[in-house]
Design a protein around this motif. Structure first.
Motif: not given
Length: 58
Positions: A2-24
């Motif tokens: 469960l910890a691995i899944v949560l950490m991977m999900s957190l990493g994906v969310l942070v990467a998505a936030a950075v991508a959205v910020y850079v795009a707009y």
């Protein structure tokens, strides 16, 4: 496991936030779906301290 899944999900969310910020908001454009989110991101980044060009050259 469960910890691995949560950490991977957190990493994906942070990467998505950075991508959205850079795009707009970083380019000065409005986000098409949620303009309030773009405004909040821009305000948060404007509040952070930055180096000026004269400060970075030694």
């Amino acid at each position: 496991m469960l910890a691995i899944v949560l950490m991977m999900s957190l990493g994906v969310l942070v990467a998505a936030a950075v991508a959205v910020y850079v795009a707009y908001p970083h380019r000065g454009e409005e986000m098409p779906v949620a303009p309030q989110l773009g405004d909040a991101m821009r305000k948060g980044v404007d509040a952070l301290p930055t180096l000026e060009d004269s400060e970075s050259r030694v």
